[in-house]
Each structure stands twice: as structure tokens, then as C-alpha cells.
Design an enzyme around this catalytic site. Structure first.
Site, PDB file in Angstrom:
ATOM      1  N   HIS A   1      -1.483  -7.913   2.826  1.00 23.95           N
ATOM      2  CA  HIS A   1      -2.169  -8.574   3.945  1.00 23.95           C
ATOM      3  C   HIS A   1      -1.161  -9.040   4.994  1.00 23.95           C
ATOM      4  O   HIS A   1       0.008  -9.276   4.665  1.00 23.95           O
ATOM      5  CB  HIS A   1      -2.935  -9.812   3.436  1.00 23.95           C
ATOM      6  CG  HIS A   1      -3.804  -9.536   2.245  1.00 23.95           C
ATOM      7  ND1 HIS A   1      -3.349  -9.715   0.951  1.00 23.95           N
ATOM      8  CD2 HIS A   1      -5.071  -9.074   2.152  1.00 23.95           C
ATOM      9  CE1 HIS A   1      -4.320  -9.379   0.107  1.00 23.95           C
ATOM     10  NE2 HIS A   1      -5.372  -8.981   0.798  1.00 23.95           N
TER      11      HIS A   1
ATOM     12  N   ASP B   1       4.610 -11.434  -1.501  1.00 24.80           N
ATOM     13  CA  ASP B   1       3.288 -11.690  -2.087  1.00 24.80           C
ATOM     14  C   ASP B   1       3.077 -10.636  -3.170  1.00 24.80           C
ATOM     15  O   ASP B   1       3.139  -9.424  -2.889  1.00 24.80           O
ATOM     16  CB  ASP B   1       2.235 -11.551  -0.979  1.00 24.80           C
ATOM     17  CG  ASP B   1       0.831 -11.887  -1.440  1.00 24.80           C
ATOM     18  OD1 ASP B   1       0.498 -11.667  -2.626  1.00 24.80           O
ATOM     19  OD2 ASP B   1       0.037 -12.333  -0.585  1.00 24.80           O
TER      20      ASP B   1
HETATM   21  N1  ARG Z   1      -7.119 -11.703   5.541  1.00 27.85           N
HETATM   22  C1  ARG Z   1      -7.819 -12.449   4.525  1.00 27.85           C
HETATM   23  C2  ARG Z   1      -8.017 -13.886   4.973  1.00 27.85           C
HETATM   24  O1  ARG Z   1      -7.634 -14.246   6.055  1.00 27.85           O
HETATM   25  C3  ARG Z   1      -7.095 -12.371   3.203  1.00 27.85           C
HETATM   26  C4  ARG Z   1      -5.768 -13.051   3.170  1.00 27.85           C
HETATM   27  C5  ARG Z   1      -5.088 -12.903   1.840  1.00 27.85           C
HETATM   28  N2  ARG Z   1      -3.829 -13.603   1.834  1.00 27.85           N
HETATM   29  C6  ARG Z   1      -3.023 -13.735   0.773  1.00 27.85           C
HETATM   30  N3  ARG Z   1      -1.922 -14.480   0.937  1.00 27.85           N
HETATM   31  N4  ARG Z   1      -3.291 -13.197  -0.399  1.00 27.85           N
HETATM   32  O2  ARG Z   1      -8.550 -14.696   4.259  1.00 27.85           O
HETATM   33 MN    MN Z   2       0.140 -13.103   1.435  1.00 28.75          MN
HETATM   34 MN    MN Z   3      -1.608 -10.736   0.101  1.00 29.18          MN
END
Ligand code: ARG
Ligand code: MN
Ligand code: MN
Ligand code: MN
Length: 312
Positions: free
Chosen positions: A130, A234
Site C-alpha cells: 500500500h 510493512d
Molecule cells: N489504503 C487503505 C486505507 O487507507 C489501506 C491501508 C493499509 N495500510 C497498511 N499500513 N497496512 O485504509
Molecule cells: Mn503500510
Molecule cells: Mn501495507
């Protein structure tokens, strides 16, 4: 070599409990012992897993659509202080999360320390499925773990101290010194933000096309040699085959070997100043619990490679 360790048992940047248990799981599986005994690091701050309970208010209603905004702001502010203190001493800093919102604190801390110590801007290598660059207004979920990069680059701003207003110019990073690797689940609004700001991003498409070797060459060339690097990893960048126990898994990700390679290349620059490992959630395991164990093992491997394990 000295290594500052910040173990962050915090999950308020998203809604699934369990990611706060990751530091203990990683440590119990022997990660810090290995860093000390096998890689020869002198550890600092490794005896405590921080829960920041006194920074989590009883009532924390949404603000600008953000969930748990006061808690995430207060906790990341404290993390920024801890990371800054280590980095100011010239220590490499390892932060074990926690969800990815904690990177607001880790990057804020290294950005300030690198400015003060070296008069330089820190570069950020963000390895993730992401982009985590939603602003409070573009976010569909309200989860702050999807927003850290927008606050760190100043694309999202806020005056009120209790809602990330504590972030100052000394804590911010330039969009030109930011590189993504592993992207494959980017929201439409985030794609627009990446495009409009000319942010360098290597998606899984780029990795399939060029191979991870060439992608790392291009990523590091973009940053420029002799630039201090903060690596924020991540675990959901890895394919769920290797790291199933995470809050927002996305298929079609990096192999563990590709993840390790990214970290080895980052280490090999000699310019790493900080490493984050986030989003390991041992409680999100399949019935037999193999998933949690595998994810913790993968996380340990990633950290060891970033800290210099597999280079001969
Ligand atoms: N884009 C999505 C949101 O804004 C998913 C984000 C996931 N982030 C992560 N650090 N796993 O909620
Ligand atoms: Mn992330
Ligand atoms: Mn992520
Ligand atoms: Mn080394």
C-alpha cells in the site's frame, strides 16, 4: 555497532487487535538475541515493550474522519522522541511495530536527527503493498495507518497539536526523497497524489518487468548515493504465502527472498540510519497457527537482512 531498539506495542492506527503483540512475538522468537550474538550489535532500549497506555485517552472520537486521532498523535509523538534520542547518539534505530501509523513517529525522529547531525534530508524507502499516503480527506477507512506518508511529507497538515500539529518542518521528508517498492493495492485518490507529486514508485508490475535487482538499482539511484536512508518495511509487502498474519494482506506480493534482497541492498549502501518492521499481527492466524509463526519468522529474516546478516 550500536543499535537503538524501540518496541512499539500499538495498534490504534487500524481496527484489528493483535498487531500490538508483534514486538513480543518477534523478540520471543529470538530476534534481538540474534542481532546481539550473531551480528554483534550493542543494543540500547531493548528491555521494554512500550504500550504508551497513558497516551491513549478514554474517549477519542474521530477528527477529520481519522479514527483514534488523539491516541495515534500522542503515541507517534512519543515514538518520534525515542527514535530521535537514539539517532542523535549516532545509533542505527530499529523499531518493531505495531501498525504502520507508528512510522509517523519513526520517520519524524530520524528526519530531525539527520538534519541536526548531518545537515541532510533523510530519504525514505517504503516497502509495502500500500502507499499509505491518503490524507484524512481522501481516506475511505479513516485508519491512520493508511495516512502516515501524507503527514510526513506535509501533503496533509494540521495546526492542532493533539492531531499531529506537533509535526514541524524538521520532522518532514521531501517527496523527492521518497521511494516505494512493492505497491499493488493503491486507492484511486492515492494514485492521483503519487502522480501529481511525481513520487517514485516501483509496483509489483515493475518488479515483474525488470526483476528486483534492477528495481533496487533504480530505487537507490533515485535517492542518490551518500544519502541517509530510513527503511520502513510493512510485512504485507510480502506475499501472503510468506506473511499471512497481517491486517490487510494482498495477493501477488514479494517473495521472502525478494524482501530479504531489498533489505540487503539497503544495508549494503552503508547509509541506513533506521529500519521499521510493521503490521505483523500474530493473532490473525489460520486455524493451525502456522501462519503466525511463518509471519514472525519472515519478519525476523527481513530485519536481520537489513542489519547486515546475509552479506559475506
Ligand atoms: N489504503 C487503505 C486505507 O487507507 C489501506 C491501508 C493499509 N495500510 C497498511 N499500513 N497496512 O485504509
Ligand atoms: Mn503500510
Ligand atoms: Mn501495507
Ligand atoms: Mn555491515
Amino acid at each position: 555497532e550500536d543499535l537503538g531498539v524501540v518496541a512499539v506495542g500499538f495498534s490504534g492506527g487500524q481496527c484489528k487487535p493483535g498487531v500490538d503483540a508483534a514486538p513480543s512475538a518477534l523478540i520471543e522468537s529470538g530476534l534481538l538475541t540474534q542481532l546481539r550474538d550473531e551480528l554483534g550489535y550493542k543494543l540500547h532500549g531493548h528491555d521494554t515493550v512500550h504500550l504508551y497506555a497513558d497516551s491513549v485517552p478514554a474517549s477519542d472520537p474521530p477528527y477529520r474522519g481519522m479514527k483514534n486521532p488523539r491516541a495515534v498523535s500522542a503515541v507517534t509523538r512519543r515514538i518520534a522522541g525515542q527514535v530521535y534520542e537514539h539517532a542523535r547518539e549516532g545509533r542505527m534505530v530499529l523499531t518493531l511495530g505495531g501498525d504502520h501509523s507508528i512510522a509517523i513517529g519513526t520517520v519524524a525522529g530520524t528526519a530531525r536527527a539527520v538534519r541536526e547531525r548531518l545537515g541532510r534530508e533523510v530519504a525514505v524507502v517504503w516497502v509495502d503493498a500500500h502507499a499509505d499516503i491518503n490524507t484524512p480527506e481522501t481516506s475511505g477507512s479513516g485508519n491512520v495507518h493508511g495516512m502516515p506518508v501524507s503527514f510526513l511529507t506535509g501533503l496533509a497538515r494540521e495546526d492542532k497539536e493533539e492531531f499531529f500539529g506537533w509535526l514541524g518542518d524538521e520532522n518532514r521528508v521531501s517527496v523527492r526523497k521518497l521511494v516505494y517498492i512493492g505497491l499493488r493495492d493503491v486507492d484511486a485518490a492515492e494514485k492521483r497524489i503519487l502522480r501529481e507529486n511525481g513520487i517514485k514508485a516501483f509496483s509489483m508490475f515493475d518488479i515483474d518487468r525488470h526483476g528486483i535487482g534492477r528495481v533496487m538499482e533504480m530505487a537507490l539511484a533515485h535517492i542518490g548515493s551518500d544519502t541517509p536512508i530510513h527503511l520502513s518495511f510493512d510485512v504485507d509487502a510480502l506475499d501472503p504465502m510468506w506473511a499471512p498474519s497481517t491486517g490487510t494482506p494482498v495477493r501477488g506480493g514479494l517473495t521472502l527472498r525478494e524482501g530479504d534482497y531489498i533489505c540487503e541492498c539497503a544495508h549494503q549502501t552503508g547509509s541506513l540510519v533506521a529500519v521499521d518492521l510493521v503490521e505483523v499481527n500474530p493473532s490473525l492466524a489460520s486455524a493451525n497457527d502456522v501462519g503466525a509463526h511463518e509471519t514472525v519468522r519472515a519478519g525476523c529474516s527481513i530485519v536481520r537482512c537489513a542489519l547486515g546478516e546475509s552479506l559475506l
